[in-house]
Write a protein that holds these residues in place. Structure first.
Motif, short mmCIF file in Angstrom:
data_model
loop_
_atom_site.label_atom_id
_atom_site.label_comp_id
_atom_site.label_asym_id
_atom_site.label_seq_id
_atom_site.Cartn_x
_atom_site.Cartn_y
_atom_site.Cartn_z
N CYS A 261 -10.58 -2.37 -37.80
CA CYS A 261 -11.53 -1.39 -38.33
C CYS A 261 -12.76 -1.30 -37.42
O CYS A 261 -13.30 -2.32 -36.98
CB CYS A 261 -11.95 -1.75 -39.75
SG CYS A 261 -10.61 -1.61 -40.95
N TYR A 265 -16.69 0.55 -40.93
CA TYR A 265 -15.49 0.77 -41.74
C TYR A 265 -14.95 -0.58 -42.20
O TYR A 265 -15.16 -1.61 -41.55
CB TYR A 265 -14.41 1.50 -40.94
CG TYR A 265 -14.78 2.94 -40.59
CD1 TYR A 265 -14.29 4.00 -41.33
CD2 TYR A 265 -15.62 3.22 -39.52
CE1 TYR A 265 -14.61 5.31 -41.02
CE2 TYR A 265 -15.96 4.53 -39.19
CZ TYR A 265 -15.46 5.57 -39.94
OH TYR A 265 -15.79 6.86 -39.64
N ARG A 267 -11.34 -2.51 -44.25
CA ARG A 267 -9.95 -2.31 -44.64
C ARG A 267 -9.79 -2.43 -46.15
O ARG A 267 -10.24 -3.40 -46.76
CB ARG A 267 -9.07 -3.33 -43.92
CG ARG A 267 -7.59 -2.98 -43.96
CD ARG A 267 -6.79 -3.95 -43.11
NE ARG A 267 -7.22 -3.93 -41.73
CZ ARG A 267 -6.82 -3.04 -40.82
NH1 ARG A 267 -5.98 -2.08 -41.18
NH2 ARG A 267 -7.25 -3.11 -39.58
N HIS A 268 -9.14 -1.44 -46.73
CA HIS A 268 -8.89 -1.44 -48.17
C HIS A 268 -7.52 -2.03 -48.48
O HIS A 268 -6.76 -2.39 -47.58
CB HIS A 268 -9.01 -0.01 -48.71
CG HIS A 268 -10.44 0.44 -48.85
ND1 HIS A 268 -10.95 1.00 -49.99
CD2 HIS A 268 -11.48 0.38 -47.98
CE1 HIS A 268 -12.23 1.29 -49.82
NE2 HIS A 268 -12.57 0.94 -48.59
N GLN A 272 -5.71 0.90 -45.04
CA GLN A 272 -6.47 1.89 -44.30
C GLN A 272 -7.92 1.43 -44.09
O GLN A 272 -8.48 0.72 -44.93
CB GLN A 272 -6.46 3.23 -45.03
CG GLN A 272 -5.09 3.90 -45.07
CD GLN A 272 -5.17 5.26 -45.74
OE1 GLN A 272 -6.10 5.55 -46.49
NE2 GLN A 272 -4.18 6.11 -45.47
N CYS A 273 -8.51 1.86 -42.97
CA CYS A 273 -9.92 1.60 -42.68
C CYS A 273 -10.74 2.78 -43.17
O CYS A 273 -10.62 3.90 -42.65
CB CYS A 273 -10.13 1.39 -41.17
SG CYS A 273 -9.39 -0.13 -40.53
N LEU A 274 -11.57 2.53 -44.17
CA LEU A 274 -12.40 3.58 -44.77
C LEU A 274 -13.87 3.20 -44.63
O LEU A 274 -14.22 2.03 -44.50
CB LEU A 274 -12.04 3.76 -46.25
CG LEU A 274 -10.58 4.16 -46.53
CD1 LEU A 274 -10.32 4.21 -48.04
CD2 LEU A 274 -10.25 5.49 -45.87
N GLY A 299 -12.26 5.56 -37.31
CA GLY A 299 -12.31 4.43 -38.24
C GLY A 299 -11.60 3.21 -37.70
O GLY A 299 -11.63 2.15 -38.32
#
Length: 710
Positions: A261, A265, A267-268, A272-274, A299
Motif C-alpha cells: 500500500c 493507504y 490494506r482492508h 485492497q489498498c484504500l 494506492g
C-alpha cells in the motif's frame, strides 16, 4: 532480524495479546506468517502443533560477543541454512529451549539438540560445528556435513576445558576453528586450534552439487525473481572451497503480491489498498499548478528492491496526470511556533497555508495590521515563512488575501505584540496632609508593554484594589507613616514597588536652589542625589540649630539642580510636645533667614563651595482646587505663574527673595516631573521601606525613595 544471504527475508518477534510470537516474511514485510513447528521431535515422536494456535518461536538475539555464535546464526554463503534456539508452543518462552535448524530458508524446521549450543559455520556452511552451552568443562563437540540432519561426536582436547568462546578463522576456504577457555578456575587462558582439513580427501566437483530453488511455501517467485542456488549433495563428503553463489536468477511477472500500500493507504480485509481515514488523495495535487503534471497514486507501490516485470505493473503504478485549475481554498495564516503572541522589536515568522489552488499563478497579499503590507506571486516564495518586526505593542489584525483566475480566499490572524516589563516605579509625594486626596502613579519602563493589570495595597487595608489604570487617588484620615505598594502584572511577569508617605495635619515646604557650580558636578543619578540630600540637611542643622527631626531634604532629578525642604511637626513617641502651626512657621522663618543670609553652604570638594538658597515656601493644610472653588483656584494659578517668574529671576540674578506657594501646586509640579524623560537607572527604589518608622528617620532615609522612573 535480517536473514543473511536472502534479500527481502526477515524474522521478527511480535507481541500479540500479551504473547510474543515469531513471524517470517519473504517480501520485505508485506506479508508475515508464523513458523511451522517440526513434525517430529529429536526422538522421532510426532509433534502435535496446529497453526495458528501453536507454532515454532525463536530467540532472535544476535551475540554481541565475537567469540560466541549467539542464539541464532546464518551465513551469506549458506543462504538456505538457519540455526536458532527456541521453543514450540503458543508463545516464545525461556523454558524448554531446544536448538532448531532449517535447510530450506525457514520453510521447514528440524530439532537438533534439546539444550542450547553454539553453532559455527565452516567450509562456507558445508560443515556445522556445535558446542554445548554449559558451565562444566567439556572435551567433545559435534559436526554435521549434511545441514544438521545427522551429527558426529568429536574430541577436540584430551583434558576437559571450560569453554569461553569459539572463533572461526576468516577466509573463504577456512576449516580451522579456535576454542578459548581454561582448564581450571586458576589456570591461564588456553587456546585450542582445531583443523578439519584431514577429514576431507578431495575438493568438490560439479557433479557433487544439485540445484536448490528458493521458495516460500512452494511459491518460487521471491521479491519478483526466481533464484536457484547450488547445494552440495548431502551424501558427498568433499570440501566446497570457494562458494559459487546463485546458479541463475529469472525475473517473475508482477502480481498483486509484489505491491504494498502506498503512503496514505491501508490494506482492508478484502486485500485492497484504500485511503486511510486521515488521508485525502486530492491533496497530492495541492502544490500543483495549471499546465503542469503530478503523479496520481493508484494506492499501491512496488515493494522496494522487487525485480518483477510486466503483469499488473502498469495497472498498479502511479500515473502522471495534468494539474487541474483550482480556486484557492482552505487558506490559513499561523505563526511558526503556533502562538498568538510576539515580542516588540523581534522577528515573528508567519506561515501561509493553502489546502488547494493554482499556487504557481496565485497572488498573495499580506497586511500585518501596522501599516505595512507585502505581496507575493506564489506560495513557493513563502515556504520559509514571512518574517516581520513589530515596532509597537498592541493587538494587530493580520490579514492575507489569495487570488487567482478562478477565485480568491482570505484569512485573518489576531497577533498580540508585547514588550517585557523591566521596571516599575511608584510615584507619590513624600508628605501629605490628613483627609486630602493623594495621587499615586505607577511609572513603567518601558512605558508601553501591552495589556497590564495593577494591584494596589495602601494604608492599613489588607484587601488589594485591582485596576486596569496606572494611577489611583485615596485619602488618609489619621497621621502617621503609611506604606503604598503596587504590583504590575504583564503576561507571566509580576513587578512591584513600595513607597512610604508621611501624613500630617499641617507642615511647611520650601523649594531650594543652589549656586550654579553644583550643576557642573551633578551626574543626575539617584545615589548622588541621596548623598547630597544628607549633606544639605547637615548644613541646615548646623546653620540654624533646628533639630534634625524637623527637617527632610530631597534633591529632585534634572538640571538645574533643585531640592525640596520639608518642615515637619515632630512629636515624641508619647504623643506629647507636638509642634503647633506657629512653631512650624517660626522654624520656616528661621530657615529662610539663614538661607537668605548665605549661611547655609557646604564644600562639595576641596575648593568648591556651594551655597543653598530659598526659592519659595509652601504651607499646609493644602488649598482645595475643586470646581467649587474655581475663583480661588484662578487666583492661585496666577500666583503660581508669578512665583515661577520670580524663581527664574532669582536663579538668573542670584537674588534671594522668599516666596510662599500652596503645597497643592508643588505636588502638581512633582507629578509633571515624574513623567518627564529621565535616566533608566532612576526607576529602582534604593531604600528598604520597612526602615521608615518616624519623621525623624525621614531625614536620613526618606529622600532615597524619590527615584523617578521613565
Amino acid at each position: 532480524m535480517i536473514r543473511a544471504g536472502i534479500k527481502g527475508m526477515f524474522l521478527a518477534n511480535k507481541k500479540i495479546d500479551n504473547q510474543v510470537k515469531t513471524f517470517i516474511t519473504y517480501n520485505k514485510g508485506r506479508d508475515w506468517r508464523l513458523l511451522q513447528a517440526p513434525d517430529t521431535d529429536l526422538r522421532g515422536d510426532p509433534v502435535r502443533c496446529l497453526l495458528p494456535y501453536c507454532s515454532l518461536h525463536l530467540h532472535l538475539k544476535v551475540s554481541e560477543n565475537p567469540y560466541t555464535s549467539g542464539i541464532i546464526a546464518s551465513k551469506d554463503t549458506a543462504p538456505s541454512i538457519i540455526v536458532a534456539s527456541g521453543n514450540i508452543g503458543s508463545e516464545l518462552s525461556d523454558s524448554d529451549i531446544s536448538m532448531f535448524v532449517s535447510s530450506d530458508a525457514g520453510n521447514t524446521w528440524r530439532q537438533i539438540f534439546e539444550e542450547e549450543h553454539s553453532v559455527l559455520y565452516l567450509d562456507q556452511g558445508g560443515v556445522l560445528v556445535a558446542m554445548k552451552h554449559t558451565s562444566l568443562p567439556i572435551r567433545h563437540l559435534w559436526l554435521s556435513f549434511d545441514e544438521g540432519r545427522s551429527w558426529s561426536k568429536y574430541s577436540f582436547t584430551s583434558i576437559p576445558l571450560f569453554v569461553d568462546g569459539v572463533l572461526g578463522e576468516p577466509g573463504e576456504e577456512t576449516l580451522i576453528m579456535t576454542v578459548f577457555g581454561h582448564f581450571s578456575h586458576r589456570s591461564e587462558w588456553q587456546l585450542v586450534k582445531v583443523d578439519y582439513k584431514s577429514i576431507f580427501d578431495r575438493r568438490c566437483a560439479e557433479e557433487d552439487y544439485r540445484p536448490w530453488q528458493l521458495h516460500s511455501q512452494g511459491e518460487a517467485c521471491i521479491m519478483g525473481a526466481k533464484r536457484i542456488y547450488k547445494k552440495r549433495k548431502s551424501e558427498r563428503k568433499c570440501m566446497q572451497g570457494k562458494y559459487a553463489g546463485a546458479m541463475e536468477s529469472e525475473p517473475c511477472v508482477c502480481t498483486e503480491a509484489d505491491f504494498d500500500c502506498d503512503y496514505g493507504y491501508e490494506r482492508h480485509s478484502n486485500g485492497q489498498c484504500l485511503p486511510a481515514f486521515w488521508f485525502n488523495p486530492s491533496s497530492l495535487s495541492k502544490d500543483c499548478s495549471l499546465g503542469q503534471s503530478y503523479l496520481n497514486s493508484t494506492g499501491y507501490r512496488k515493494v522496494v528492491s522487487n525485480n518483477c516485470t510486466d503483469g499488473v505493473r502498469e495497472q498498479y503504478t502511479a500515473k502522471p496526470q495534468k494539474c487541474p485549475g483550482k480556486a484557492p481554498r482552505g487558506l490559513r495564516i499561523v505563526t511558526a511556533d503556533g502562538k498568538l503572541t510576539a515580542e516588540q522589536g523581534h522577528n515573528v515568522t508567519l506561515m501561509v497555508q493553502l489546502e488547494e489552488g493554482d499556487v504557481q499563478r496565485t497572488l498573495i497579499q499580506v497586511d500585518f495590521g501596522d501599516g505595512i503590507a507585502v505581496s507575493y506571486v506564489n506560495l513557493s516564495s513563502m515556504e520559509d515563512g514571512i518574517k516581520h518586526v513589530y515596532q509597537n505593542v498592541g493587538i494587530f489584525r493580520v490579514t492575507v488575501q489569495v487570488d487567482n483566475s478562478l477565485g480568491s480566499d482570505s484569512a485573518v490572524l489576531y497577533l498580540h505584540v508585547t514588550c517585557p516589563l523591566e521596571h516599575v516605579h511608584l510615584s507619590l509625594p513624600f508628605v501629605t496632609t490628613k483627609n486630602k486626596e493623594v495621587n499615586a502613579t505607577a511609572v513603567l519602563w518601558p512605558s508601553q508593554v501591552g495589556t497590564l493589570t495593577y494591584v494596589w495595597w495602601y494604608g492599613n487595608n489588607t484587601e488589594p484594589l485591582i485596576t486596569l489604570e496606572g494611577s489611583i487617588s485615596f485619602k488618609f484620615t489619621s497621621e502617621g507613616m503609611n506604606t503604598i505598594t503596587v504590583q504590575v502584572s504583564a503576561g507571566n511577569a509580576i513587578l512591584q514597588d513600595t513607597k512610604t508617605i508621611a501624613v500630617y495635619e499641617e507642615f511647611q515646604s520650601l523649594r531650594l536652589s543652589f549656586s550654579p557650580n553644583l550643576d557642573d558636578y551633578n551626574p543626575d543619578i539617584p545615589e548622588w542625589r541621596r548623598d547630597i540630600s544628607r549633606v544639605i540637611k547637615k548644613s541646615l542643622v548646623e546653620a540654624t540649630g533646628v533639630p534634625a527631626q524637623h527637617i527632610l531634604v530631597a534633591v529632585l532629578p534634572g538640571l538645574p539642580t533643585a531640592a525640596e525642604l520639608f518642615v515637619l511637626p515632630y512629636q515624641d513617641p508619647t504623643g506629647e510636645n507636638k509642634r503647633s502651626a506657629d512653631d512650624l512657621e517660626q522654624i520656616s522663618e528661621l530657615l529662610i533667614q539663614k538661607l537668605n543670609q548665605n549661611s547655609v553652604h557646604f564644600e562639595l570638594k576641596p575648593g568648591v563651595q556651594v551655597f543653598v538658597h530659598a526659592a519659595h515656601l509652601t504651607a499646609a493644610p493644602l488649598v482645595d482646587l475643586t470646581p467649587a472653588h474655581s475663583g480661588s483656584a484662578m487666583l492661585m494659578l496666577l500666583s503660581v505663574v508669578f512665583v515661577g517668574l520670580a524663581v527664574f529671576v532669582i536663579y538668573k540674578f542670584k537674588r534671594k527673595i522668599p516666596g510662599i506657594n500652596v503645597y497643592a501646586q508643588m505636588q502638581n509640579e512633582k507629578e509633571q516631573e515624574m513623567i518627564s524623560p529621565v535616566s533608566h537607572s532612576e526607576s529602582r527604589p534604593n531604600i528598604p521601606q520597612t526602615e521608615l518608622r518616624r519623621p525623624g528617620q525621614l531625614v536620613d532615609e526618606k529622600v532615597e525613595s524619590q527615584l523617578i522612573g521613565k
